[in-house]
Design a protein around this motif. Structure first.
Motif, PDB file in Angstrom:
ATOM      1  N   LYS A 587      -0.016  -2.161  -7.851  1.00 16.85           N
ATOM      2  CA  LYS A 587       1.156  -1.414  -7.408  1.00 16.85           C
ATOM      3  C   LYS A 587       1.831  -2.222  -6.302  1.00 16.85           C
ATOM      4  N   SER A 588       3.173  -2.332  -6.367  1.00 17.27           N
ATOM      5  CA  SER A 588       3.848  -3.130  -5.359  1.00 17.27           C
ATOM      6  C   SER A 588       5.327  -2.751  -5.289  1.00 17.27           C
ATOM      7  N   ASN A 589       5.879  -2.861  -4.107  1.00 17.88           N
ATOM      8  CA  ASN A 589       7.314  -2.715  -3.868  1.00 17.88           C
ATOM      9  C   ASN A 589       7.779  -3.916  -3.065  1.00 17.88           C
ATOM     10  N   GLU A 590       8.943  -4.428  -3.397  1.00 21.44           N
ATOM     11  CA  GLU A 590       9.459  -5.589  -2.695  1.00 21.44           C
ATOM     12  C   GLU A 590       9.599  -5.291  -1.206  1.00 21.44           C
ATOM     13  N   LYS A 591       9.078  -6.200  -0.382  1.00 25.60           N
ATOM     14  CA  LYS A 591       9.106  -6.128   1.073  1.00 25.60           C
ATOM     15  C   LYS A 591       8.295  -4.952   1.628  1.00 25.60           C
ATOM     16  N   ALA A 592       7.462  -4.334   0.788  1.00 25.32           N
ATOM     17  CA  ALA A 592       6.661  -3.196   1.262  1.00 25.32           C
ATOM     18  C   ALA A 592       5.179  -3.398   1.012  1.00 25.32           C
ATOM     19  N   GLY A 593       4.768  -4.568   0.560  1.00 26.05           N
ATOM     20  CA  GLY A 593       3.355  -4.836   0.356  1.00 26.05           C
ATOM     21  C   GLY A 593       2.884  -4.542  -1.067  1.00 26.05           C
ATOM     22  N   THR A 594       1.625  -4.850  -1.295  1.00 27.88           N
ATOM     23  CA  THR A 594       1.017  -4.730  -2.624  1.00 27.88           C
ATOM     24  C   THR A 594      -0.339  -4.043  -2.489  1.00 27.88           C
ATOM     25  N   VAL A 595      -0.681  -3.219  -3.510  1.00 28.04           N
ATOM     26  CA  VAL A 595      -1.981  -2.550  -3.571  1.00 28.04           C
ATOM     27  C   VAL A 595      -2.623  -2.894  -4.910  1.00 28.04           C
ATOM     28  N   ILE A 596      -3.835  -3.390  -4.863  1.00 28.54           N
ATOM     29  CA  ILE A 596      -4.597  -3.686  -6.084  1.00 28.54           C
ATOM     30  C   ILE A 596      -5.843  -2.807  -6.054  1.00 28.54           C
TER      31      ILE A 596
END
Length: 609
Positions: A587-596
């Motif tokens: 899961k990821s949003n631009e400029k908001a980080g990523t979650v794996i």
């Protein structure tokens, strides 16, 4: 005794070999044959009765196995209900009109509806707290606000410890509908005491199918008796009298057994076993004549076989005595040729009896003598080759070990040099890399989460030397989850991915959060960063690739950038070790980080197991 045998030998030596063999053949054949025929004729029926009785007991134990499987499933179901938050909240509910109580009751009713409608034979579920409040789900009509605390049956049952299975009964709370019940007390965990009851009511046909599917003869049947010797389920009218007579038998004092008895002037075989879980007696009843036809057939077959054997002996005894003597003379002639030095001669082997065996052994002895030198030579050659192969295997094993051990020892040397010359960065980086390398090559497939975190810390130590004060790592994993074994090397690639593609491109200090939680029978590991994130189109591309590669089982380096091969590698290993239960989600949003997130079975059930 020896003197008698000597006299018989001298007396027998006066006769020719053929008539002497004929007399011996008659005696040796007739006496054992007639004795065994009489013996088997009289005891075969008894032996087969015992075997049939044991088979009948085994048949009743099949019902016990089905009953045990059902109870095991119920234990899992009651645990699921027991630990549900809505159930726990309801156990301490006294005022049903509070807003929070109404909302909790709605959630609990929906939870019970899901359980009821996903199980075909489950008719209704009741959760009753000790304040007399009831939440239930039912497929059929039931009393909406039944007073369980005023029901003597309920009051007696809740005095019993643990969960237990109850026989079929018509219940007032189900408007007189018959069902069999699995019930027990519920613990309110906040106060460590019992504060409610769970009732699972099932269609009686479900219990009847466990016994009705067992076929015994044409009219035999299987039924179950409670501890007070009453039928567990309703029985057919024509069997009521038989069951009534069998309910008071003294043989039920044993755990299992069988007996032949006369019931309604019919010789009947009765077998039983005791359920390990409920203590119920599982009884099988069948008229003996319906299952004894094979016994008579076997007995008649033994008699027929013996008669045919006697006739065969009488007809062919003379012929067989001649057949026996001829190969003896042939073997004698062959021995005379071998005595003269002819080891290549072979005795014809056209018989299957002892004389034929003797001829084969004689020929085998000649072949052994003929090829003795060759066998000794070949044995020495094989021994030499085996020694060479062993040395080659040992050399190959040493070659496989020398490179990783050399590199590991080199890292330790670098660590010592950094420590001696007080070059802190060299010392720490060498030590961390040595820890990572040793962890990677130790050969174990699974590691504790705590060991995985040590591996990640060693990697982060190297990164902190390369990029000082640029990354903070936060670990939030309960201690009991740190003792869970997981597939080795699944966290560090995710942390590396977060740093390389999330935090370093950010150009400023960033954070990584590593967490874990358990949900039902699943373990969820999460690696989160506050980096630059992933573009929407790129994220779709990565997800599509991971899905495609998982389906094909290959890694296409040309289709995906090499910097995402680590994710694919982790996903492939999860799938091959945990099957469909091993998942990787991004899961990821631009400029908001990523979650794996990694999802695996909590108890480490792998595909191999």
């Amino acid at each position: 005794m020896k003197t008698l045998l000597d006299k018989l030998d001298r007396w027998g030596g006066k006769f020719k070999l053929q008539p002497k063999l004929l007399i011996i053949f008659y005696f040796v054949s007739f006496v054992p044959l007639l004795t065994l025929a009489a013996f088997f004729y009289f005891i075969s029926t008894e032996i087969l009765k015992d075997e049939l009785g044991a088979y009948m007991v085994g048949t009743t134990k099949q019902v016990d196995q089905r009953l045990s499987s059902f109870l095991e499933e119920m234990n899992h179901l009651t645990s699921t209900i027991h630990f549900n938050d809505s159930v726990q909240n309801f156990l301490d509910t006294d005022d049903p009109y509070e807003q929070s109580t109404i909302e909790n009751s709605q959630r609990l009713r929906q939870f019970l509806d899901n359980i009821t409608h996903h199980r075909a034979r489950l008719d209704s579920v009741y959760v009753i707290n000790d304040y007399g409040k009831v939440i239930h789900s039912s497929k059929s009509s039931s009393v909406f606000d039944y007073d369980f605390l005023g029901d003597p049956w309920y009051v007696d049952r809740i005095k019993e410890e643990g969960f237990h299975l109850l026989p079929v009964k018509q219940h007032a709370f189900a408007r007189g509908k018959s069902s069999f019940t699995y019930m027990g007390r519920l613990n309110y965990f906040s106060q460590y005491r019992e504060q409610g009851t769970l009732l699972l009511n099932f269609d009686p046909q479900y219990l009847s199918e466990m016994t009705d599917s067992i076929k015994l003869g044409d009219t035999g049947f299987v039924f179950m008796l409670t501890n007070d010797r009453k039928p567990v389920t309703s029985v057919e009218k024509e069997n009521e009298e038989i069951i009534s007579k069998l309910s008071s038998l003294s043989m039920y004092k044993e755990d299992s057994g069988y007996s032949l008895m006369t019931i309604n002037d019919v010789l009947t075989l009765v077998s039983f076993s005791t359920s390990k879980e409920t203590g119920w007696k599982i009884v099988g009843v069948v008229p003996f004549h319906e299952v004894s036809a094979k016994i008579k057939t076997i007995s008649y077959g033994i008699v027929a076989f013996c008669i045919i054997g006697i006739i065969f002996i009488l007809i062919f005894s003379k012929y067989l005595s001649q057949v026996i003597t001829r190969p003896l003379f042939r073997l004698q002639e062959s021995m005379e040729r071998v005595e003269q030095g002819d080891f290549t001669f072979q005795v014809p082997m056209d018989r299957g009896d002892e004389l034929g065996d003797l001829s084969r052994h004689f020929n085998h002895m000649l072949k052994k003598l003929e090829h003795l030198k060759e066998e000794v030579y070949l044995a020495g050659l094989r021994e030499t080759k085996l020694q060479l192969l062993n040395r080659e295997s040992e050399l190959h094993a040493l070659q496989m070990q020398i490179n990783p051990h050399f590199l590991y020892n080199t890292l330790n040397t670098m660590k010592c040099v950094g420590e001696v010359y007080e070059v802190k960065e060299v010392y720490e980086m060498s030590e961390s890399l040595s820890i990572m390398f040793k962890y990677s090559i130790d050969g174990e497939k699974y590691k504790l989460i705590d060991e995985e975190l040590d591996h990640v810390r060693a990697y982060l130590n190297i990164i902190s030397i390369r990029f000082p004060d640029s990354i903070d790592c936060h670990i939030d994993i309960p201690q009991y989850l740190k003792e869970i074994p997981v597939l080795k090397l699944i966290l560090q690639p995710l942390v590396e991915n977060a740093i390389e593609h999330g935090l370093l491109p950010k150009g400023e200090k960033g954070n990584i959060w590593i967490s874990a939680e358990s949900k039902e029978d699943l373990l969820i590991l999460q690696v989160k960063d506050d980096g630059v994130g992933i573009l929407k189109d790129k994220l779709i591309q990565i997800r599509n690739y991971l899905t495609s590669s998982l389906r094909k089982g290959i890694i296409n380096k040309e289709k995906l950038q090499s910097n995402h091969i680590g994710l694919n590698n982790v996903q492939q290993r999860l799938y091959h070790n945990y099957g469909k239960k091993g998942k990787l989600n991004i899961k990821s949003n631009e400029k908001a980080g990523t979650v794996i997130e990694i999802t695996i079975p909590l108890h480490g059930d792998s595909v191999d197991s």
